[in-house]
Design a protein around this motif. Structure first.
Motif, PDB file in Angstrom:
ATOM      1  N   VAL A  79       0.828  -1.212   0.000  1.00 26.78           N
ATOM      2  CA  VAL A  79       0.000   0.000   0.000  1.00 26.78           C
ATOM      3  C   VAL A  79       0.861   1.260   0.000  1.00 26.78           C
ATOM      4  N   LEU A  80       1.790   1.361   0.976  1.00 30.09           N
ATOM      5  CA  LEU A  80       2.538   2.599   1.154  1.00 30.09           C
ATOM      6  C   LEU A  80       3.599   2.797   0.071  1.00 30.09           C
ATOM      7  N   ALA A  81       4.463   1.809  -0.085  1.00 26.67           N
ATOM      8  CA  ALA A  81       5.574   1.955  -1.029  1.00 26.67           C
ATOM      9  C   ALA A  81       5.166   1.605  -2.452  1.00 26.67           C
ATOM     10  N   GLY A  82       3.970   1.013  -2.608  1.00 29.37           N
ATOM     11  CA  GLY A  82       3.489   0.630  -3.927  1.00 29.37           C
ATOM     12  C   GLY A  82       2.449   1.593  -4.445  1.00 29.37           C
ATOM     13  N   GLU A  83       1.179   1.207  -4.296  1.00 28.09           N
ATOM     14  CA  GLU A  83       0.082   1.946  -4.931  1.00 28.09           C
ATOM     15  C   GLU A  83       0.034   3.418  -4.541  1.00 28.09           C
ATOM     16  N   LEU A  84       0.084   3.722  -3.238  1.00 23.50           N
ATOM     17  CA  LEU A  84      -0.121   5.112  -2.834  1.00 23.50           C
ATOM     18  C   LEU A  84       1.055   6.004  -3.208  1.00 23.50           C
ATOM     19  N   SER A  85       2.261   5.490  -3.109  1.00 22.59           N
ATOM     20  CA  SER A  85       3.425   6.270  -3.522  1.00 22.59           C
ATOM     21  C   SER A  85       3.312   6.647  -4.993  1.00 22.59           C
ATOM     22  N   VAL A  86       2.955   5.671  -5.813  1.00 25.85           N
ATOM     23  CA  VAL A  86       2.800   5.922  -7.249  1.00 25.85           C
ATOM     24  C   VAL A  86       1.662   6.905  -7.513  1.00 25.85           C
ATOM     25  N   ASP A  87       0.525   6.698  -6.828  1.00 27.06           N
ATOM     26  CA  ASP A  87      -0.641   7.543  -7.077  1.00 27.06           C
ATOM     27  C   ASP A  87      -0.409   8.988  -6.648  1.00 27.06           C
ATOM     28  N   VAL A  88       0.255   9.194  -5.509  1.00 21.82           N
ATOM     29  CA  VAL A  88       0.505  10.565  -5.055  1.00 21.82           C
ATOM     30  C   VAL A  88       1.469  11.270  -6.000  1.00 21.82           C
ATOM     31  N   VAL A  89       2.512  10.577  -6.432  1.00 21.62           N
ATOM     32  CA  VAL A  89       3.462  11.193  -7.367  1.00 21.62           C
ATOM     33  C   VAL A  89       2.782  11.497  -8.694  1.00 21.62           C
ATOM     34  N   ALA A  90       1.951  10.582  -9.187  1.00 21.15           N
ATOM     35  CA  ALA A  90       1.245  10.822 -10.448  1.00 21.15           C
ATOM     36  C   ALA A  90       0.313  12.026 -10.332  1.00 21.15           C
ATOM     37  N   ALA A  91      -0.389  12.139  -9.196  1.00 18.72           N
ATOM     38  CA  ALA A  91      -1.266  13.294  -8.973  1.00 18.72           C
ATOM     39  C   ALA A  91      -0.461  14.579  -8.850  1.00 18.72           C
ATOM     40  N   ALA A  92       0.721  14.485  -8.233  1.00 21.75           N
ATOM     41  CA  ALA A  92       1.583  15.656  -8.095  1.00 21.75           C
ATOM     42  C   ALA A  92       2.042  16.159  -9.466  1.00 21.75           C
ATOM     43  N   LEU A  93       2.413  15.236 -10.337  1.00 17.92           N
ATOM     44  CA  LEU A  93       2.827  15.629 -11.689  1.00 17.92           C
ATOM     45  C   LEU A  93       1.684  16.333 -12.409  1.00 17.92           C
ATOM     46  N   ALA A  94       0.463  15.798 -12.255  1.00 17.40           N
ATOM     47  CA  ALA A  94      -0.703  16.404 -12.904  1.00 17.40           C
ATOM     48  C   ALA A  94      -0.982  17.792 -12.341  1.00 17.40           C
ATOM     49  N   ALA A  95      -0.640  18.006 -11.064  1.00 17.56           N
ATOM     50  CA  ALA A  95      -0.902  19.294 -10.421  1.00 17.56           C
ATOM     51  C   ALA A  95       0.192  20.322 -10.695  1.00 17.56           C
ATOM     52  N   GLY A  96       1.211  19.924 -11.449  1.00 17.99           N
ATOM     53  CA  GLY A  96       2.283  20.849 -11.782  1.00 17.99           C
ATOM     54  C   GLY A  96       3.517  20.731 -10.924  1.00 17.99           C
ATOM     55  N   LEU A  97       3.516  19.760 -10.005  1.00 20.32           N
ATOM     56  CA  LEU A  97       4.697  19.537  -9.162  1.00 20.32           C
ATOM     57  C   LEU A  97       5.607  18.552  -9.893  1.00 20.32           C
ATOM     58  N   THR A  98       6.286  19.049 -10.904  1.00 19.40           N
ATOM     59  CA  THR A  98       7.006  18.176 -11.830  1.00 19.40           C
ATOM     60  C   THR A  98       8.229  17.519 -11.208  1.00 19.40           C
ATOM     61  N   GLY A  99       8.676  18.032 -10.057  1.00 17.91           N
ATOM     62  CA  GLY A  99       9.856  17.452  -9.410  1.00 17.91           C
ATOM     63  C   GLY A  99       9.533  16.421  -8.354  1.00 17.91           C
ATOM     64  N   ALA A 100       8.278  15.959  -8.295  1.00 17.38           N
ATOM     65  CA  ALA A 100       7.898  14.991  -7.266  1.00 17.38           C
ATOM     66  C   ALA A 100       8.623  13.669  -7.469  1.00 17.38           C
ATOM     67  N   VAL A 101       9.191  13.133  -6.383  1.00 16.40           N
ATOM     68  CA  VAL A 101       9.936  11.872  -6.429  1.00 16.40           C
ATOM     69  C   VAL A 101       9.461  10.983  -5.281  1.00 16.40           C
ATOM     70  N   GLY A 102       9.000   9.778  -5.599  1.00 13.63           N
ATOM     71  CA  GLY A 102       8.590   8.839  -4.555  1.00 13.63           C
ATOM     72  C   GLY A 102       9.794   8.261  -3.830  1.00 13.63           C
ATOM     73  N   VAL A 103       9.778   8.344  -2.517  1.00 17.43           N
ATOM     74  CA  VAL A 103      10.895   7.882  -1.693  1.00 17.43           C
ATOM     75  C   VAL A 103      10.333   7.042  -0.550  1.00 17.43           C
ATOM     76  N   SER A 104      10.954   5.913  -0.272  1.00 18.35           N
ATOM     77  CA  SER A 104      10.590   5.118   0.894  1.00 18.35           C
ATOM     78  C   SER A 104      11.460   5.516   2.073  1.00 18.35           C
ATOM     79  N   GLY A 105      10.921   5.356   3.272  1.00 15.59           N
ATOM     80  CA  GLY A 105      11.745   5.557   4.452  1.00 15.59           C
ATOM     81  C   GLY A 105      12.918   4.597   4.513  1.00 15.59           C
ATOM     82  N   VAL A 106      12.833   3.502   3.734  1.00 20.04           N
ATOM     83  CA  VAL A 106      13.927   2.530   3.654  1.00 20.04           C
ATOM     84  C   VAL A 106      15.046   3.033   2.746  1.00 20.04           C
ATOM     85  N   SER A 107      14.726   3.898   1.793  1.00 21.89           N
ATOM     86  CA  SER A 107      15.698   4.364   0.801  1.00 21.89           C
ATOM     87  C   SER A 107      16.882   5.058   1.470  1.00 21.89           C
ATOM     88  N   ALA A 108      18.070   4.567   1.200  1.00 21.83           N
ATOM     89  CA  ALA A 108      19.303   5.134   1.763  1.00 21.83           C
ATOM     90  C   ALA A 108      19.268   5.181   3.292  1.00 21.83           C
TER      91      ALA A 108
END
Length: 279
Positions: A79-108
């Motif tokens: 849910v968190l690192a899969g569907e919702l991360s993708v959906d929020v970033v996709a919605a952000a791109l549509a809203a003009g936030l072109t620099g949105a990057v999905g990141v997990s708390g596990v990343s780095a």
């Protein structure tokens, strides 16, 4: 010129409302375009519950807090690192936030955590509660966020954590409350603003009447309002956590609702549409 920094947290309820999510992200895009550096943290409680039920799993909660066994952790990853991360970033791109990057708390190792030991919780009885594969934040490793900000990107963070001490061939991953992670990230970055979106437009004198919104609270005001019974119910832990956040060096904590223009208005004039808490 000083750059304004902020963390915005919203839960799965906002993500489930496509119109509200689009409105919030449009505000983020406008703030980012004006030079703000923002990080978004999101939860996903309702979506996790729904997937558990579809899989025939029964969500277990104690005093409103999710108990996370191995199957539940798998759901949270989906849910968190899969569907919702993708959906929020996709919605952000549509809203003009072109620099949105999905990141997990596990990343780095962004959200370094340890498994929570059994603890007594308010409303959970006299015995300590074992919440399973739930983590307590040990450290926020901010280098990745600073790197993304320097490149002009806006991190969209899902709130899983990782123990950097391997067990066998992997590092253990833990489920962590989104409010906890967003607060820890805001504190580690020492941001100017932490925006917490809720189902109400701020702290209310009458929890059933939105017109009773309190525009500004100092730490002393907030404690007095809790003691006198003005602040009640589920708003008490939110306000108490906000007071703890101020001690971390965050400039201001805002409790506000989700809607068109709300975030931008509150950013421009703290307390105008939400409640701003200051030290």
């Amino acid at each position: 010129m000083a750059v304004t920094t902020a963390v915005l947290k919203f839960g799965g309820e906002v993500i489930a409302d496509a119109r509200a999510l689009a409105a919030v992200l449009a505000d983020v895009a406008k703030l980012a375009a004006s030079g703000w550096k923002l990080a978004i943290c999101h939860g996903g409680g309702p979506q996790a519950n729904a997937l558990q039920e579809r899989l025939g799993l029964v969500p277990t909660k104690v005093a409103g807090r999710r108990v996370t066994d191995a199957a539940t952790l798998q759901v949270m990853k989906y849910v968190l690192a899969g569907e919702l991360s993708v959906d929020v970033v996709a919605a952000a791109l549509a809203a003009g936030l072109t620099g949105a990057v999905g990141v997990s708390g596990v990343s780095a190792g962004l959200v370094s955590a340890r498994r929570r030991p059994p603890v007594k919780v308010s409303g959970g009885g006299d015995a300590p509660v074992d919440f399973g594969l739930v983590g307590d934040v040990v450290e926020i490793r901010t280098a990745l966020l600073h790197h993304l900000w320097a490149g002009g990107y806006t991190p969209v963070i899902n709130t899983l954590g990782v123990d950097l001490i391997p067990v066998g061939d992997t590092c253990p991953v833990y489920n962590i409350n989104a409010d906890t992670v967003s607060s820890a990230i805001a504190g580690a970055l020492r941001v100017d603003h932490l925006f917490l979106m809720t189902g109400v437009p701020g702290v209310l004198r009458d929890k059933d009447d939105p017109s009773t919104r309190i525009d500004r609270l100092t730490a002393a005001d907030a404690r007095a309002a809790i003691e006198s019974g003005v602040i009640v119910g589920g708003m008490i832990p939110k306000v108490e956590e906000a007071l703890d956040n101020l001690k971390l060096g965050i400039g201001a904590v805002h409790i506000l609702g989700a809607g068109a223009g709300v975030l931008q208005a509150e950013a421009a004039a703290p307390g105008s549409v939400g409640t701003v808490l200051v030290a």
